[in-house]
Design a protein around this motif. Structure first.
Motif, PDB file in Angstrom:
ATOM      1  N   LEU A 130       0.525  -1.398   0.259  1.00  0.00           N
ATOM      2  CA  LEU A 130      -0.100   0.007  -0.374  1.00  0.00           C
ATOM      3  C   LEU A 130       1.034   1.056   0.143  1.00  0.00           C
ATOM      4  O   LEU A 130       0.585   2.047  -0.403  1.00  0.00           O
ATOM      5  N   THR A 131       2.206   1.660   0.529  1.00  0.00           N
ATOM      6  CA  THR A 131       2.903   2.438   0.853  1.00  0.00           C
ATOM      7  C   THR A 131       3.495   2.409  -0.382  1.00  0.00           C
ATOM      8  O   THR A 131       3.163   3.528  -1.047  1.00  0.00           O
ATOM      9  N   LEU A 132       4.013   1.399  -1.455  1.00  0.00           N
ATOM     10  CA  LEU A 132       4.643   1.707  -2.648  1.00  0.00           C
ATOM     11  C   LEU A 132       3.549   1.730  -3.558  1.00  0.00           C
ATOM     12  O   LEU A 132       3.932   2.967  -4.483  1.00  0.00           O
ATOM     13  N   ARG A 133       1.971   1.862  -3.449  1.00  0.00           N
ATOM     14  CA  ARG A 133       1.397   2.547  -4.324  1.00  0.00           C
ATOM     15  C   ARG A 133       0.603   3.982  -3.858  1.00  0.00           C
ATOM     16  O   ARG A 133       0.642   4.393  -4.752  1.00  0.00           O
ATOM     17  N   SER A 134       1.061   4.374  -2.805  1.00  0.00           N
ATOM     18  CA  SER A 134       0.793   5.633  -2.449  1.00  0.00           C
ATOM     19  C   SER A 134       1.938   6.556  -3.194  1.00  0.00           C
ATOM     20  O   SER A 134       1.874   6.889  -3.695  1.00  0.00           O
ATOM     21  N   ILE A 135       2.800   5.751  -2.798  1.00  0.00           N
ATOM     22  CA  ILE A 135       4.202   6.569  -2.926  1.00  0.00           C
ATOM     23  C   ILE A 135       4.098   7.202  -5.135  1.00  0.00           C
ATOM     24  O   ILE A 135       4.738   8.151  -5.128  1.00  0.00           O
ATOM     25  N   ARG A 136       3.794   5.634  -5.821  1.00  0.00           N
ATOM     26  CA  ARG A 136       3.644   6.245  -6.818  1.00  0.00           C
ATOM     27  C   ARG A 136       2.676   7.081  -7.328  1.00  0.00           C
ATOM     28  O   ARG A 136       2.955   7.971  -8.311  1.00  0.00           O
ATOM     29  N   MET A 137       1.480   6.921  -6.961  1.00  0.00           N
ATOM     30  CA  MET A 137       0.417   7.984  -7.091  1.00  0.00           C
ATOM     31  C   MET A 137       0.838   9.616  -6.965  1.00  0.00           C
ATOM     32  O   MET A 137       0.289  10.413  -7.688  1.00  0.00           O
ATOM     33  N   HIS A 138       1.798   9.248  -6.012  1.00  0.00           N
ATOM     34  CA  HIS A 138       1.567  10.328  -5.355  1.00  0.00           C
ATOM     35  C   HIS A 138       2.802  11.286  -6.450  1.00  0.00           C
ATOM     36  O   HIS A 138       3.444  12.663  -6.925  1.00  0.00           O
ATOM     37  N   ARG A 139       4.035  10.445  -7.120  1.00  0.00           N
ATOM     38  CA  ARG A 139       4.545  10.861  -7.620  1.00  0.00           C
ATOM     39  C   ARG A 139       4.317  11.759  -9.313  1.00  0.00           C
ATOM     40  O   ARG A 139       4.862  12.033  -9.787  1.00  0.00           O
ATOM     41  N   GLN A 140       2.902  10.575  -9.435  1.00  0.00           N
ATOM     42  CA  GLN A 140       2.554  11.419 -10.268  1.00  0.00           C
ATOM     43  C   GLN A 140       1.436  12.764 -10.490  1.00  0.00           C
ATOM     44  O   GLN A 140       1.312  13.191 -11.876  1.00  0.00           O
TER      45      GLN A 140
END
Length: 357
Positions: A206-216
């Motif tokens: 979930l953290t990796l998913r949030s970081i990817r969304m945050h970068r987008q």
């Protein structure tokens, strides 16, 4: 002596040597690494981070594992001396403490994974949950709840008289109730290995998913909070390395214990029993690497952590050089003072002799 008996003896000897080496390596690596962990996570750059609170709490309980559990296991493995057989109350407390402290260290790493997810969340309320106050409160609650979940062990562990194959009657700290013995095996696997590992994997993803969304959403060239994001990514890398070690080292022992539990009613010859016991003991010691290698995983994966380690080493070296310099100056001053005193004494004696003549 038959060839099977010789093989069994060789297996037992080899197992004792391998286990002793693994315990010794865990002890040395653990003492050095955990000491550095305490110094690093109390540095100004990291001690204000909630994730560091969980790392620090896990380090303190890992210290108990390294300094208390491993030496007793070494004495038992090498000299066949079990201190738990000398007192009934100590028998209960020892196994109770040994179980819940190891579980606590893994639970704090799981809490750190949850904290990283909260910190990377887009929800303002969830991000506010990643704070020092919440981290300290969580550490206190987990430190109370986990021992309570193991407190029933105090009732079922007892000193029992056991007759050995040689005919000698000795005491052993064991569980007589076979049903509870099966229960505590599954219960410990759930609390020590399965549940923390599952939480680590879930919140890590979930953290990796949030970081990817945050970068987008946020452009890469923005300078606001760049240092904070970099620290978060470094902590996530460190956390991922530690999670990987915990899952690998504890899962191997857990799989064997499940195998032993499901095959307990299977008829086995002495050679197979000896081989399985050897494998079980080695895998059990392997799980201690989850408690002794955190510093080395953090050093390999976290540049911020490495910088703090180098600063500590540099400060220690500078302190030693200053001590040597100060000692040298003091020695030189003392030598000069002694020389001046001797010169004054000689002059006084010369003046006295001239007056007398």
């Amino acid at each position: 002596m038959s060839s099977i008996d010789q093989t069994i003896q060789q297996i037992n000897t080899a197992t004792t040597i391998i286990i002793s080496i693994m315990y010794f390596v865990n002890f040395i690596f653990g003492v050095i690494g955990l000491t550095f962990n305490v110094f690093v996570f109390t540095r100004p750059s990291l001690r204000e981070t909630p994730c560091s609170i969980y790392f620090l709490a896990s380090t303190f309980f890992n210290f108990f594992v390294i300094l208390a559990i491993i030496p007793l296991r070494l004495v038992l493995n090498n000299f066949n001396i079990d201190l738990a057989t000398y007192n009934a109350q100590y028998c209960k407390i020892q196994y109770f403490a040994f179980y819940f402290t190891r579980a606590l260290s893994c639970w704090f790493i799981a809490m750190a994974c949850i904290d990283r997810y909260l910190h990377s969340s887009h929800d303002i309320f969830l991000r506010r949950m990643s704070s020092l106050k919440v981290a300290k409160l969580s550490v206190a609650i987990v430190s109370i709840v986990v021992p309570i979940l193991y407190c029933h062990m105090i009732i079922f562990y007892n000193l029992i008289q056991v007759k050995k194959s040689s005919g000698i009657i000795a005491y052993s700290c064991i569980i007589q109730d076979t049903t509870y013995s099966t229960f505590i095996t599954i219960w410990h696997l759930f609390l020590y290995s399965f549940c923390p590992s599952v939480l680590m994997l879930i919140f890590g993803c979930l953290t990796l998913r949030s970081i990817r969304m945050h970068r987008q959403i946020i452009p890469q060239n923005m300078n606001n909070n760049r240092i904070s994001r970099r620290t978060s990514i470094e902590l996530l890398r460190m956390l991922s390395a530690q999670v990987l070690v915990i899952i690998i080292s504890t899962s191997a022992s857990s799989i064997y214990q499940l195998y032993a539990l499901f095959t307990s009613n299977v008829t086995k010859d002495t050679l197979r029993i000896s081989q399985e016991n050897a494998a079980g003991k080695i895998l059990a010691v392997l799980s201690y690497f989850a408690h002794s290698t955190s510093f080395y995983m953090f050093t390999l994966t976290g540049s911020i952590f490495r910088k703090e380690v180098f600063k500590i080493i540099g400060q220690c070296s500078l302190y030693k050089r200053n001590r040597v310099h100060i000692t040298g100056v003091q020695t030189h001053q003392m030598s000069s003072l002694q020389y001046n005193q001797q010169t004054n004494t000689i002059l006084k004696n010369s003046v006295g002799q001239q007056r007398h003549s």
